[in-house]
Motif scaffolding. Sequence first.
Motif, short mmCIF file in Angstrom:
data_model
loop_
_atom_site.label_atom_id
_atom_site.label_comp_id
_atom_site.label_asym_id
_atom_site.label_seq_id
_atom_site.Cartn_x
_atom_site.Cartn_y
_atom_site.Cartn_z
N ASN A 105 53.90 -66.44 47.48
CA ASN A 105 54.61 -67.47 46.63
C ASN A 105 56.26 -67.65 47.06
O ASN A 105 56.62 -68.73 47.09
N LEU A 132 55.59 -76.89 43.33
CA LEU A 132 55.05 -75.33 43.38
C LEU A 132 53.65 -74.88 42.74
O LEU A 132 52.78 -74.49 43.37
N PRO A 133 53.33 -75.31 41.40
CA PRO A 133 52.13 -74.95 40.87
C PRO A 133 50.81 -75.38 41.67
O PRO A 133 50.04 -74.98 41.92
N VAL A 136 50.52 -74.01 45.12
CA VAL A 136 50.05 -72.66 45.10
C VAL A 136 48.44 -72.57 44.86
O VAL A 136 47.97 -71.83 45.83
N SER A 228 47.81 -77.59 36.27
CA SER A 228 49.04 -77.15 36.66
C SER A 228 50.29 -77.79 36.85
O SER A 228 51.37 -77.31 36.40
N GLY A 232 52.87 -76.49 34.30
CA GLY A 232 53.61 -75.89 35.27
C GLY A 232 55.01 -76.24 35.34
O GLY A 232 56.24 -75.75 35.35
N PHE A 343 48.32 -68.18 34.76
CA PHE A 343 48.82 -68.73 35.89
C PHE A 343 50.24 -69.21 35.84
O PHE A 343 51.22 -69.09 36.57
N SER A 344 50.44 -70.15 34.87
CA SER A 344 51.81 -70.79 34.76
C SER A 344 52.70 -69.76 34.16
O SER A 344 53.98 -69.87 34.75
N HIS A 346 53.04 -66.71 35.27
CA HIS A 346 53.33 -66.11 36.60
C HIS A 346 54.02 -66.53 37.54
O HIS A 346 55.26 -66.30 38.00
N GLN A 347 53.71 -68.05 37.44
CA GLN A 347 54.41 -68.71 38.55
C GLN A 347 55.76 -69.05 38.17
O GLN A 347 56.89 -69.11 38.99
N GLU A 350 57.89 -65.71 38.85
CA GLU A 350 58.15 -65.47 40.17
C GLU A 350 59.14 -66.58 40.77
O GLU A 350 60.37 -65.88 41.42
N ALA A 351 59.16 -67.69 40.20
CA ALA A 351 60.09 -68.59 40.86
C ALA A 351 61.39 -68.35 40.41
O ALA A 351 62.34 -68.47 41.10
#
Length: 388
Positions: A105, A132-133, A136, A228, A232, A343-344, A346-347, A350-351
């Motif tokens: 990522n 990004l989403p 990925v 996403s 996202g 998922f969202s 987590h993304q 991380e970002a």
Amino acid sequence: MPSSLFLQSDIKNPYSIYKTMLDEHAIYWDETNKIWAIYSHEYCTEILNSTNVHIPIINRDNEQKLNEYSLKIINHLLRLSNGIQHEITKEIAMLLFSNMKSIDNNQIIAELINNGLVENKIDWVNSLCKKLPVLVILKSFGFKQNDCDFFLEKIELLVKIMLPNKTTEQVQSINKITEDIYLIIEDHLTSLPFYLPLLNKVCESYKISLNEAKTIFISNLIGLFIQSYDAGRGILSNSLLQLLAPENIIAKKNANKIQIQKSVIETLRFDPPIHNTRRVAISDIRLREIVIKKNDPILLVLAAANRDPEKFNNPMKFDIERNNNNENLTFGTGGHMCLAKHFSIHQATEALWYLLENYPRVKILENNTQYEPMINARLPKNIWISLL
């Protein structure tokens, strides 16, 4: 009484409206729009879990004149399905998620930031949140770079397939791209080792044809891109606004990743990207002394439910340590809960972690955020930040 339906771009603070409705009309018949608006956490949850409601049908009898490929997509999406079709599409969507490969990522985030830099400034929304989403997911399924570029270029148009009411121009634009998108994904899925065994498994389990299973797989991978992008983009935008808000001390205290994740989850409660969703009653439903009649449309104001004082202590305060923040309804609950939730989160975590680790002096350059002219979602148009 205020209308339950309004453009987020027209309202500076929708939460003041939601507070009034929670205090005075938690269940409200909007005579102007002929729709029930539900504001409380308790009753939103009850409706979301009810077997007496369905997702409203979009484009009944194809009055919007979508082409063959647009119809294949919209008629097989998990988000729009009910009954046994929902069971099938949900399993397929979960199978797709479970077969995503782990990727780097940070490399993607770094490239997006570097590509968007303008004199040490970047528009967080357009440079990262909108890309990004989706990127990925594309990379996780091994799509080639030219396909990734194509999807990033077309995704903002593709998501308009979800609009209940589309203009003639929007329908024409959607019809122009769906065949290419559908065939690219069909071709790519056939190259993946897990695809054929999963197809056969679904066909055997639900006694459906191979062609039907293929259509559901293709459509719901497209659905993952749409979900996403919708979820996202908003989570990444709104979480940054909360994390860098002047009154928030988290970013100023060298926050760790756990604190950032808590901040993302609290943002989903406090300032969610999705403010409402719709259902339709398939039989009479009683809430308190009120009866929602069969075929009545229902608006679930999730952003109001997330600030319900009956559910959340001191709900108008942004508090990452509140012990039930994860009980927000932003992603729904029950059978139709959005599969992109984890998922969202987590993304976004991380970002934001990458951003603070590499640009500890990051700050927002504007105080007056403008929002997209949407009814169901509150999405910032731009967020310019300084990385100095």
